[in-house]
Design a protein around this motif. Structure first.
Motif, mmCIF file in Angstrom:
data_model
loop_
_atom_site.group_PDB
_atom_site.id
_atom_site.type_symbol
_atom_site.label_atom_id
_atom_site.label_comp_id
_atom_site.label_asym_id
_atom_site.label_seq_id
_atom_site.Cartn_x
_atom_site.Cartn_y
_atom_site.Cartn_z
ATOM 1 N N ALA A 284 -7.317 -26.910 5.301
ATOM 2 C CA ALA A 284 -7.348 -28.371 5.243
ATOM 3 C C ALA A 284 -6.461 -28.898 4.122
ATOM 4 O O ALA A 284 -6.430 -28.360 3.021
ATOM 5 C CB ALA A 284 -8.776 -28.863 5.059
ATOM 6 N N ALA A 285 -5.731 -29.964 4.438
ATOM 7 C CA ALA A 285 -4.905 -30.674 3.445
ATOM 8 C C ALA A 285 -4.661 -32.081 3.955
ATOM 9 O O ALA A 285 -4.412 -32.295 5.143
ATOM 10 C CB ALA A 285 -3.574 -29.945 3.235
ATOM 11 N N GLY A 286 -4.748 -33.050 3.062
ATOM 12 C CA GLY A 286 -4.486 -34.432 3.442
ATOM 13 C C GLY A 286 -5.613 -35.054 4.240
ATOM 14 O O GLY A 286 -6.736 -34.532 4.310
ATOM 15 N N THR A 287 -5.317 -36.178 4.879
ATOM 16 C CA THR A 287 -6.305 -36.935 5.645
ATOM 17 C C THR A 287 -6.656 -36.209 6.936
ATOM 18 O O THR A 287 -5.779 -35.665 7.604
ATOM 19 C CB THR A 287 -5.762 -38.332 5.983
ATOM 20 O OG1 THR A 287 -5.378 -38.976 4.767
ATOM 21 C CG2 THR A 287 -6.815 -39.170 6.694
ATOM 22 N N LEU A 288 -7.935 -36.210 7.273
ATOM 23 C CA LEU A 288 -8.404 -35.560 8.492
ATOM 24 C C LEU A 288 -7.907 -36.328 9.720
ATOM 25 O O LEU A 288 -8.255 -37.490 9.913
ATOM 26 C CB LEU A 288 -9.935 -35.500 8.503
ATOM 27 C CG LEU A 288 -10.585 -34.761 9.674
ATOM 28 C CD1 LEU A 288 -10.277 -33.265 9.590
ATOM 29 C CD2 LEU A 288 -12.097 -34.991 9.670
ATOM 30 N N PRO A 289 -7.089 -35.682 10.575
ATOM 31 C CA PRO A 289 -6.585 -36.380 11.766
ATOM 32 C C PRO A 289 -7.701 -36.573 12.793
ATOM 33 O O PRO A 289 -8.688 -35.824 12.801
ATOM 34 C CB PRO A 289 -5.508 -35.425 12.314
ATOM 35 C CG PRO A 289 -5.290 -34.399 11.255
ATOM 36 C CD PRO A 289 -6.555 -34.320 10.466
ATOM 37 N N PRO A 290 -7.569 -37.545 13.684
ATOM 38 C CA PRO A 290 -8.554 -37.735 14.753
ATOM 39 C C PRO A 290 -8.633 -36.490 15.637
ATOM 40 O O PRO A 290 -7.609 -35.872 15.947
ATOM 41 C CB PRO A 290 -7.994 -38.933 15.541
ATOM 42 C CG PRO A 290 -7.070 -39.630 14.602
ATOM 43 C CD PRO A 290 -6.505 -38.570 13.714
ATOM 44 N N GLY A 291 -9.862 -36.113 16.022
ATOM 45 C CA GLY A 291 -10.046 -34.960 16.899
ATOM 46 C C GLY A 291 -10.124 -33.630 16.180
ATOM 47 O O GLY A 291 -10.295 -32.587 16.815
ATOM 48 N N TRP A 292 -9.988 -33.652 14.845
ATOM 49 C CA TRP A 292 -10.094 -32.433 14.059
ATOM 50 C C TRP A 292 -11.407 -32.474 13.271
ATOM 51 O O TRP A 292 -12.012 -33.533 13.099
ATOM 52 C CB TRP A 292 -8.923 -32.284 13.083
ATOM 53 C CG TRP A 292 -7.602 -32.023 13.755
ATOM 54 C CD1 TRP A 292 -6.930 -32.855 14.596
ATOM 55 C CD2 TRP A 292 -6.789 -30.849 13.636
ATOM 56 N NE1 TRP A 292 -5.744 -32.288 15.009
ATOM 57 C CE2 TRP A 292 -5.637 -31.054 14.436
ATOM 58 C CE3 TRP A 292 -6.917 -29.655 12.930
ATOM 59 C CZ2 TRP A 292 -4.626 -30.097 14.552
ATOM 60 C CZ3 TRP A 292 -5.911 -28.708 13.038
ATOM 61 C CH2 TRP A 292 -4.784 -28.924 13.837
ATOM 62 N N VAL A 293 -11.852 -31.287 12.780
ATOM 63 C CA VAL A 293 -13.050 -31.210 11.964
ATOM 64 C C VAL A 293 -12.819 -30.192 10.852
ATOM 65 O O VAL A 293 -12.132 -29.186 11.054
ATOM 66 C CB VAL A 293 -14.287 -30.828 12.822
ATOM 67 C CG1 VAL A 293 -14.123 -29.459 13.452
ATOM 68 C CG2 VAL A 293 -15.571 -30.889 12.005
ATOM 69 N N ASP A 294 -13.351 -30.472 9.654
ATOM 70 C CA ASP A 294 -13.239 -29.549 8.523
ATOM 71 C C ASP A 294 -14.532 -28.748 8.374
ATOM 72 O O ASP A 294 -15.630 -29.310 8.446
ATOM 73 C CB ASP A 294 -12.967 -30.311 7.228
ATOM 74 C CG ASP A 294 -11.526 -30.795 7.131
ATOM 75 O OD1 ASP A 294 -10.711 -30.378 7.980
ATOM 76 O OD2 ASP A 294 -11.218 -31.592 6.228
ATOM 77 N N LEU A 295 -14.383 -27.436 8.165
ATOM 78 C CA LEU A 295 -15.525 -26.542 8.008
ATOM 79 C C LEU A 295 -15.397 -25.796 6.679
ATOM 80 O O LEU A 295 -14.320 -25.289 6.345
ATOM 81 C CB LEU A 295 -15.581 -25.527 9.153
ATOM 82 C CG LEU A 295 -15.557 -26.086 10.589
ATOM 83 C CD1 LEU A 295 -15.492 -24.941 11.591
ATOM 84 C CD2 LEU A 295 -16.785 -26.951 10.834
ATOM 85 N N THR A 296 -16.483 -25.719 5.947
ATOM 86 C CA THR A 296 -16.492 -24.974 4.685
ATOM 87 C C THR A 296 -16.564 -23.476 4.974
ATOM 88 O O THR A 296 -17.377 -23.021 5.777
ATOM 89 C CB THR A 296 -17.694 -25.394 3.819
ATOM 90 O OG1 THR A 296 -17.620 -26.801 3.578
ATOM 91 C CG2 THR A 296 -17.692 -24.641 2.502
ATOM 92 N N ALA A 297 -15.696 -22.686 4.306
ATOM 93 C CA ALA A 297 -15.645 -21.246 4.536
ATOM 94 C C ALA A 297 -15.335 -20.515 3.241
ATOM 95 O O ALA A 297 -14.725 -21.072 2.324
ATOM 96 C CB ALA A 297 -14.592 -20.915 5.590
ATOM 97 N N THR A 298 -15.755 -19.252 3.160
ATOM 98 C CA THR A 298 -15.470 -18.394 2.016
ATOM 99 C C THR A 298 -14.448 -17.342 2.422
ATOM 100 O O THR A 298 -14.632 -16.633 3.420
ATOM 101 C CB THR A 298 -16.744 -17.704 1.517
ATOM 102 O OG1 THR A 298 -17.715 -18.695 1.165
ATOM 103 C CG2 THR A 298 -16.453 -16.830 0.307
ATOM 104 N N VAL A 299 -13.361 -17.241 1.647
ATOM 105 C CA VAL A 299 -12.284 -16.296 1.958
ATOM 106 C C VAL A 299 -12.752 -14.872 1.670
ATOM 107 O O VAL A 299 -13.293 -14.581 0.595
ATOM 108 C CB VAL A 299 -11.021 -16.606 1.133
ATOM 109 C CG1 VAL A 299 -9.918 -15.587 1.428
ATOM 110 C CG2 VAL A 299 -10.538 -18.025 1.420
ATOM 111 N N GLU A 300 -12.543 -13.978 2.648
ATOM 112 C CA GLU A 300 -12.921 -12.576 2.476
ATOM 113 C C GLU A 300 -11.693 -11.671 2.324
ATOM 114 O O GLU A 300 -11.608 -10.869 1.403
ATOM 115 C CB GLU A 300 -13.773 -12.116 3.662
ATOM 116 C CG GLU A 300 -15.123 -12.839 3.737
ATOM 117 C CD GLU A 300 -15.995 -12.344 4.870
ATOM 118 O OE1 GLU A 300 -15.439 -11.872 5.893
ATOM 119 O OE2 GLU A 300 -17.234 -12.430 4.748
#
Length: 368
Positions: A284-300
Motif C-alpha cells: 500500500a502507498a498513497g490514497t486507496l483507489p476505489p475497488g481496492w482494500v488494504d489488509l494488515t500483514a506481517t512480512v515473513e
C-alpha cells in the motif's frame, strides 16, 4: 489427423474406480494437455487411449471409430514416454526407422521419412550415433522423431520432459510448440507441470481425483478458475486464499472487519473463500483507489527475482503472497499494508469449492 472423444470413460482396478466417467472431445489438430497432481488419473486416461490399459466402461473414439477393442498397433497413434524407451544398441537412424521396418515398409520410403524427421528435429548430424552418445534433449528428440516417422493420426506424450533439467525443459517446450505448428497433428500431452500445460496447450484439461475439474484455454483456467482446486493448482506462486463471510449479495467481510464490495461477491451468503493472485496484491502507498482494500500483514520472507520481488506474509493467520516491484523489499518481521484489487478477486463457496463469480458472470452473459 483425427478427432478424439472420451464418452463416460471409466477405469477400475478391481473394485477401486480411478477414472470416473469423464467426457472430453478433442478437435482434429488440437493440442490438449491433461494436467493434475500425481494420482489424478491423467496417465491412466492416456494409457487407455493408447490401448495399454483396458477400458472398464465407456467409449474411446479416434476419428469417429470406437477403439475400445482395437489393439494399440492398429489405433494409428504414436506415443512418446517419459524414459524415451530407445534401443541402446541401435543408432539414431535405426531407432527412428525401427517401427517402419517392423511394418515392412519399402527401404527407400523409410529412408525418406527418417531423414525428413531428422531434418525437422535437428538430428541429421547424429543419425549414426548411439543413444548413450547423446544428451538428454537429443534423446528426447530421437523419441519424438520415432513418433513422427510413423505419420500417425494422434501423438501421445506421457510426461516427456520430466527427466530434463529446467533450462532444457524450457527449450524443448519451444521445440514442441514449433513442431505442432508445423505438423498440425492432434496431440494429447500429460504432465503434472502447470507451466508446460499453460505454454503448450490449445486447451488445458485439469484433472483431480479421476474427474475433470475444468477444461478451457490457458487464459480461461488461469483467469476464470472453476474451483478452489483449479485456482490453487494453476499459477506460481499459487493464488492467495483468505476466509471471508458474505454480508450481503455484494459485500464480504475479511479478517477483523475489512469490508470488500464487489457485485455478486456474496453469492448465496454464508462462508466463502476470497482468492487473489499475487500479481493483484501490492504494498500500500498513497490514497486507496476505489475497488481496492488494504489488509494488515506481517512480512515473513522476501524473495528477490530480478524482474520482480515475491513478498511472503501472514494475514489473519493465513499465508499471503504479493508479487511487487523489484525495488520493494520490506524487512522480514515488519508489519505492512497489502493493497488488494478486489475487482480481480475470485470468490469461492466454502462448502462446494465452486467459483461463485463464474456462475454470476455466466448468468449475466446468458451462458449455461
Amino acid at each position: 489427423m483425427a478427432t478424439v472423444e472420451f464418452r463416460k470413460l471409466i477405469k477400475r482396478y478391481g473394485t477401486i474406480e480411478v477414472v470416473h466417467g469423464i467426457d472430453l472431445s478433442i478437435d482434429d489438430g488440437e493440442f490438449i494437455v491433461l494436467v493434475g497432481p500425481s494420482g489424478c488419473g491423467k496417465s491412466t486416461t492416456l494409457r487407455m487411449l493408447a490401448g495399454l490399459e483396458e477400458v472398464s466402461d465407456g467409449e474411446i473414439l479416434i476419428g469417429g471409430r470406437n477403439v475400445n477393442e482395437t489393439a494399440p498397433r492398429d489405433r494409428d497413434i504414436a506415443m512418446v514416454f517419459q524414459d524415451y524407451a530407445l534401443y541402446p544398441h541401435l543408432s539414431v537412424y535405426d531407432n527412428m526407422a525401427f517401427s517402419l521396418l517392423y511394418r515392412k515398409m519399402p527401404r527407400k520410403q523409410i529412408d525418406a521419412r527418417v531423414r525428413d524427421a531428422a531434418e525437422i528435429l535437428g538430428l541429421t548430424p547424429y543419425l549414426g550415433r548411439r543413444p548413450k552418445q547423446l544428451s538428454g534433449g537429443q534423446r528426447q528428440r530421437v523419441a519424438m522423431g520415432r513418433a513422427i516417422v510413423r505419420k500417425p493420426q494422434v501423438f501421445l506424450f506421457d510426461e516427456p520432459l520430466s527427466n530434463l533439467d529446467a533450462k532444457l525443459r524450457g527449450a524443448m517446450r519451444v521445440e514442441m510448440k514449433k513442431l505442432h505448428q508445423r505438423l498440425g497433428v492432434t496431440t494429447v500431452f500429460v504432465t503434472h507441470d502447470q507451466i508446460e500445460a499453460m505454454t503448450l496447450a490449445d486447451r488445458v484439461v485439469v484433472m483431480n481425483g479421476g474427474h475433470i475439474e475444468q477444461t478451457g484455454s490457458p487464459d480461461e483456467v488461469y483467469h476464470a478458475p472453476a474451483s478452489l482446486f483449479v485456482a490453487g493448482f494453476i499459477g506460481a506462486p499459487t493464488m492467495n486464499f483468505l476466509p471471508a463471510r458474505a454480508v450481503d449479495a455484494d459485500t464480504l467481510q475479511l479478517g477483523e472487519g475489512e469490508v470488500v464490495r464487489r457485485q455478486g461477491a456474496g453469492g448465496t451468503g454464508g462462508n466463502v473463500v476470497f482468492g487473489i493472485r499475487p500479481e493483484d496484491v501490492d504494498i500500500a502507498a498513497g490514497t486507496l483507489p476505489p475497488g481496492w482494500v488494504d489488509l494488515t500483514a506481517t512480512v515473513e520472507v522476501v524473495e528477490p527475482l530480478g524482474s520482480d520481488t515475491l513478498v511472503f506474509t501472514s494475514a489473519f493467520g493465513t499465508s499471503m503472497t504479493a508479487r511487487v516491484r523489484p525495488d520493494q523489499r520490506p524487512a522480514p518481521g515488519s508489519q505492512i499494508k497489502l493493497r488488494v484489487n478486489a475487482e480481480r478477486a475470485h470468490i469461492f463457496d466454502a462448502a462446494s469449492g465452486r467459483n461463485v463469480l463464474n456462475a454470476v458472470n455466466s448468468s449475466r452473459s446468458g451462458l449455461p
